[in-house]
Design a protein around this motif. Structure first.
Motif, PDB file in Angstrom:
ATOM      1  N   ASP A  63     -18.174   0.235 -11.711  1.00 41.19           N
ATOM      2  CA  ASP A  63     -18.180   1.691 -11.811  1.00 41.19           C
ATOM      3  C   ASP A  63     -19.256   2.201 -10.840  1.00 41.19           C
ATOM      4  O   ASP A  63     -20.419   1.806 -10.941  1.00 41.19           O
ATOM      5  CB  ASP A  63     -18.527   2.062 -13.265  1.00 41.19           C
ATOM      6  N   SER A  65     -20.811   4.853 -10.754  1.00 40.07           N
ATOM      7  CA  SER A  65     -21.924   5.600 -11.347  1.00 40.07           C
ATOM      8  C   SER A  65     -23.024   4.695 -11.878  1.00 40.07           C
ATOM      9  O   SER A  65     -24.144   5.145 -12.072  1.00 40.07           O
ATOM     10  CB  SER A  65     -21.413   6.533 -12.455  1.00 40.07           C
ATOM     11  N   ALA A  89     -15.180   7.633  -3.927  1.00 42.22           N
ATOM     12  CA  ALA A  89     -14.880   7.822  -5.354  1.00 42.22           C
ATOM     13  C   ALA A  89     -15.419   9.161  -5.854  1.00 42.22           C
ATOM     14  O   ALA A  89     -16.552   9.536  -5.569  1.00 42.22           O
ATOM     15  CB  ALA A  89     -15.466   6.683  -6.178  1.00 42.22           C
ATOM     16  N   ILE A  91     -14.576  12.208  -9.264  1.00 46.20           N
ATOM     17  CA  ILE A  91     -13.687  12.646 -10.351  1.00 46.20           C
ATOM     18  C   ILE A  91     -13.840  14.148 -10.558  1.00 46.20           C
ATOM     19  O   ILE A  91     -14.893  14.728 -10.297  1.00 46.20           O
ATOM     20  CB  ILE A  91     -13.968  11.909 -11.685  1.00 46.20           C
ATOM     21  N   VAL A 111     -20.678  10.089 -11.132  1.00 45.64           N
ATOM     22  CA  VAL A 111     -19.706   9.361 -10.299  1.00 45.64           C
ATOM     23  C   VAL A 111     -19.816   9.827  -8.852  1.00 45.64           C
ATOM     24  O   VAL A 111     -19.961   9.017  -7.931  1.00 45.64           O
ATOM     25  CB  VAL A 111     -18.261   9.570 -10.818  1.00 45.64           C
ATOM     26  N   ALA A 184      -5.738  16.355   0.870  1.00 47.27           N
ATOM     27  CA  ALA A 184      -4.612  15.424   1.023  1.00 47.27           C
ATOM     28  C   ALA A 184      -3.763  15.394  -0.248  1.00 47.27           C
ATOM     29  O   ALA A 184      -4.226  15.740  -1.336  1.00 47.27           O
ATOM     30  CB  ALA A 184      -5.132  14.015   1.334  1.00 47.27           C
TER      31      ALA A 184
HETATM   32  N1  LIG Z   1      -7.212  15.140  -2.739  1.00 42.18           N
HETATM   33  C1  LIG Z   1      -7.829  16.166  -2.176  1.00 42.18           C
HETATM   34  O1  LIG Z   1      -7.199  17.072  -1.601  1.00 42.18           O
HETATM   35  C2  LIG Z   1      -9.333  16.225  -2.185  1.00 42.18           C
HETATM   36  C3  LIG Z   1      -9.936  17.405  -1.756  1.00 42.18           C
HETATM   37  C4  LIG Z   1     -11.329  17.438  -1.667  1.00 42.18           C
HETATM   38  C5  LIG Z   1     -12.053  16.326  -1.991  1.00 42.18           C
HETATM   39  N2  LIG Z   1     -11.427  15.199  -2.446  1.00 42.18           N
HETATM   40  C6  LIG Z   1     -12.264  14.040  -2.746  1.00 42.18           C
HETATM   41  O2  LIG Z   1     -11.746  12.912  -2.061  1.00 42.18           O
HETATM   42  C7  LIG Z   1     -11.995  11.729  -2.820  1.00 42.18           C
HETATM   43  C8  LIG Z   1     -10.697  10.986  -3.056  1.00 42.18           C
HETATM   44  O3  LIG Z   1      -9.799  11.881  -3.667  1.00 42.18           O
HETATM   45  P1  LIG Z   1      -8.329  11.464  -4.132  1.00 42.18           P
HETATM   46  O4  LIG Z   1      -7.553  12.725  -4.167  1.00 42.18           O
HETATM   47  O5  LIG Z   1      -7.846  10.308  -3.373  1.00 42.18           O
HETATM   48  O6  LIG Z   1      -8.657  11.038  -5.651  1.00 42.18           O
HETATM   49  P2  LIG Z   1      -7.855  10.160  -6.689  1.00 42.18           P
HETATM   50  O7  LIG Z   1      -8.192  10.693  -8.025  1.00 42.18           O
HETATM   51  O8  LIG Z   1      -6.408  10.051  -6.322  1.00 42.18           O
HETATM   52  O9  LIG Z   1      -8.514   8.711  -6.491  1.00 42.18           O
HETATM   53  C9  LIG Z   1      -9.853   8.492  -6.853  1.00 42.18           C
HETATM   54  C10 LIG Z   1     -10.031   7.031  -7.157  1.00 42.18           C
HETATM   55  O10 LIG Z   1     -11.407   6.844  -7.541  1.00 42.18           O
HETATM   56  C11 LIG Z   1     -11.432   5.937  -8.634  1.00 42.18           C
HETATM   57  N3  LIG Z   1     -12.654   6.144  -9.412  1.00 42.18           N
HETATM   58  C12 LIG Z   1     -12.903   7.149 -10.273  1.00 42.18           C
HETATM   59  N4  LIG Z   1     -14.106   6.987 -10.832  1.00 42.18           N
HETATM   60  C13 LIG Z   1     -14.626   5.869 -10.299  1.00 42.18           C
HETATM   61  C14 LIG Z   1     -15.858   5.180 -10.477  1.00 42.18           C
HETATM   62  N5  LIG Z   1     -16.765   5.631 -11.350  1.00 42.18           N
HETATM   63  N6  LIG Z   1     -16.096   4.055  -9.772  1.00 42.18           N
HETATM   64  C15 LIG Z   1     -15.155   3.577  -8.907  1.00 42.18           C
HETATM   65  N7  LIG Z   1     -13.969   4.196  -8.709  1.00 42.18           N
HETATM   66  C16 LIG Z   1     -13.711   5.320  -9.396  1.00 42.18           C
HETATM   67  C17 LIG Z   1     -10.184   6.265  -9.440  1.00 42.18           C
HETATM   68  O11 LIG Z   1      -9.809   5.199 -10.297  1.00 42.18           O
HETATM   69  C18 LIG Z   1      -9.177   6.530  -8.320  1.00 42.18           C
HETATM   70  O12 LIG Z   1      -8.514   5.354  -7.950  1.00 42.18           O
HETATM   71  C19 LIG Z   1     -12.676  12.201  -4.113  1.00 42.18           C
HETATM   72  O13 LIG Z   1     -14.070  12.114  -3.978  1.00 42.18           O
HETATM   73  C20 LIG Z   1     -12.276  13.659  -4.207  1.00 42.18           C
HETATM   74  O14 LIG Z   1     -13.207  14.414  -4.925  1.00 42.18           O
HETATM   75  C21 LIG Z   1     -10.086  15.126  -2.557  1.00 42.18           C
END
Ligand SMILES: NC(=O)c1ccc[n+]([C@@H]2O[C@H](COP(=O)([O-])OP(=O)(O)OC[C@H]3O[C@@H](n4cnc5c(N)ncnc54)[C@H](O)[C@@H]3O)[C@@H](O)[C@H]2O)c1
Length: 307
Positions: A63, A65, A89, A91, A111, A184
């Protein structure tokens, strides 16, 4: 082709979404990748896909965090070095500030921010040893304002602040740090909207592989661009800045006088002054107070003006 042969990369949250795409893209170009995710089955599936395609990757299920230094340990134990960290990573836990339990607020922060800090702290000496260390921090437009997501926005803003200073400190030791604001189509966003045009635009034109292309460029040892804050989504990217609008002057700076200046203080303007580092804003504010200070500032390095 930007080749990563011999280099070792950590990608956190790499079991799905953007992290999965980053891990696969870096591995396809020769990097040995630590696929970190708390969801073991997903991390294993990504590693299998990478190795089936002839790449090299290992699973790490710590994890973020709580296990930052252990994630770095996985890289060192398996490959003996570390060159790239993609702190992906994060959340999102939705709740209005007055209603969200504090434990949930801090979980989001732990996290996205604390975990990244702890992992980078453990990684830093190894990134220095690399000779061309690269760090990509993943922030979000959530830092601007998004009702119901104060913890997320605060943690992502904290990453922006962290990245700004680490970029300057990294310059002294050969580590390039860059922060991105991605958008994305991922499991995080596919349920966040209901409008069909928004959904199809995200799905059809903003896949995670676009963001992977951008971070792969930033992570490459020959790329010199770094230290800025970039938005990236689909095939378009842009540099983001913090800017100051023209200052409003009060004769006596009393509380009452600011009442009279409220409209000017809150109005928009196209006359923007860009602040890239602390010293930029400090110098600008000094000069507004006393134009004569310009001479004193001229001899100083902007980097030395940081508060
Ligand atoms: N999708 C978007 O448009 C968007 C926009 C702005 C920012 N983000 C950021 O981009 C990053 C990736 O986003 P995403 O959309 O692919 O997210 P997602 O939720 O699809 O994937 C995140 C992954 O992180 C893992 N994860 C969660 N907590 C964790 C922990 N404590 N330790 C290890 N792994 C952990 C989850 O299991 C998951 O596989 C994130 O930081 C998100 O905040 C995404």
């Amino acid at each position: 082709m930007l080749d990563f042969e011999g280099r070792v990369a950590i990608v956190t949250g790499a079991g799905q979404g953007m992290g999965e795409a980053h891990a696969k893209t870096l591995a396809a170009r020769g990097a040995r990748v630590i696929v970190n995710d708390v969801v073991q089955a997903n991390a294993e599936a990504v590693v299998k896909a990478i190795t089936d395609a002839g790449g090299t990757a290992v699973v790490d299920t710590h994890d973020v965090s709580t296990g930052g230094s252990e994630i770095v340990g996985t890289a060192l134990d398996n490959f003996g070095r570390l060159d790239i960290v993609v702190a992906n990573a994060g959340i999102l836990r939705v709740g209005l500030f007055g209603e969200q339990p504090l434990e949930e607020f801090w979980k989001v922060f732990d996290v996205s921010f604390k975990g990244t800090v702890e992992m980078l702290h453990a990684a830093w000496p190894h990134l220095v040893d690399s000779g061309s260390g690269r760090v990509i921090l993943v922030s979000s437009s959530g830092l601007l304002a998004n009702p119901g997501a104060s913890a997320y926005g605060a943690a992502k803003a904290a990453l922006f602040g962290l990245g700004n200073t680490l970029a300057m400190e990294g310059d002294r030791v050969g580590v390039q740090v860059t922060t991105i604001m991605p958008t994305a189509w991922t499991p995080m966003t596919e349920n966040a909207y209901t409008d069909p045009t928004i959904l199809s635009t995200l799905r059809d034109t903003m896949g995670p592989e676009y963001v992977s292309g951008f971070i792969t460029w930033l992570a490459h040892q020959e790329t010199t661009v770094h230290g800025d804050f970039f938005e990236i989504g689909g095939n378009h990217a842009g540099r983001l800045v913090l800017a100051g609008l023209p200052r409003v002057f009060s004769d006596d700076a009393s509380a009452e006088s600011w009442t009279e200046h409220a409209a000017a203080l809150t109005s928009d303007s196209d006359d923007l002054e860009q602040f890239r580092i602390t010293g930029d804003q400090f110098a600008s504010e000094m000069i507004a107070s006393n134009p004569a200070v310009k001479d004193a500032l001229a001899g100083m390095n902007a980097a030395d003006l940081g508060a």
